[in-house]
Design a protein around this motif. Structure first.
Motif, PDB file in Angstrom:
ATOM      1  N   LEU A  59      -0.033 -48.073   3.025  1.00  0.00           N
ATOM      2  CA  LEU A  59      -0.716 -48.521   4.239  1.00  0.00           C
ATOM      3  C   LEU A  59      -2.132 -47.955   4.314  1.00  0.00           C
ATOM      4  CD1 LEU A  59      -0.064 -50.265   6.684  1.00  0.00           C
ATOM      5  CD2 LEU A  59       0.648 -48.204   7.878  1.00  0.00           C
ATOM      6  N   ILE A 104       1.869 -54.577   2.704  1.00  0.00           N
ATOM      7  CA  ILE A 104       2.734 -53.968   3.714  1.00  0.00           C
ATOM      8  C   ILE A 104       2.740 -54.811   4.978  1.00  0.00           C
ATOM      9  CG2 ILE A 104       3.034 -51.947   5.199  1.00  0.00           C
ATOM     10  CD1 ILE A 104       3.774 -51.416   2.318  1.00  0.00           C
ATOM     11  N   TYR A 156       5.327 -45.746   1.996  1.00  0.00           N
ATOM     12  CA  TYR A 156       4.866 -46.662   3.043  1.00  0.00           C
ATOM     13  C   TYR A 156       3.502 -46.224   3.569  1.00  0.00           C
ATOM     14  CZ  TYR A 156       4.551 -48.974   7.557  1.00  0.00           C
ATOM     15  OH  TYR A 156       4.123 -49.698   8.635  1.00  0.00           O
TER      16      TYR A 156
END
Length: 67
Positions: free
Chosen positions: A26, A35, A22
């Motif tokens: 990002l 995302i 993640y």
């Protein structure tokens, strides 16, 4: 700890992997929009789409299961 310890270690590593990916996605400018625009909209989910996902994914899942 045996099997329970192995399961716990796997769970912790998978959670860490998701969190790490993640932040990596990002951070990258090219992938940041995926995302930020991601959402699970149940009302947009149709039976036709579900059937297509099953037809594409089930054979692969069965192959991986049997290995």
């Amino acid at each position: 700890m045996g099997v329970k310890g192995s399961a716990l270690a796997t769970l912790i590593s998978r959670i860490f992997m998701v969190v790490f990916l993640y932040f990596v996605l990002l951070k990258e400018k090219r992938t940041r929009r995926y995302i930020k625009d991601f959402s699970l909209k149940i009302q947009d989910f149709s039976k036709k789409m579900f059937d297509k996902m099953i037809k594409l994914g089930l054979p692969t899942a069965l192959q991986m299961f049997l290995k």
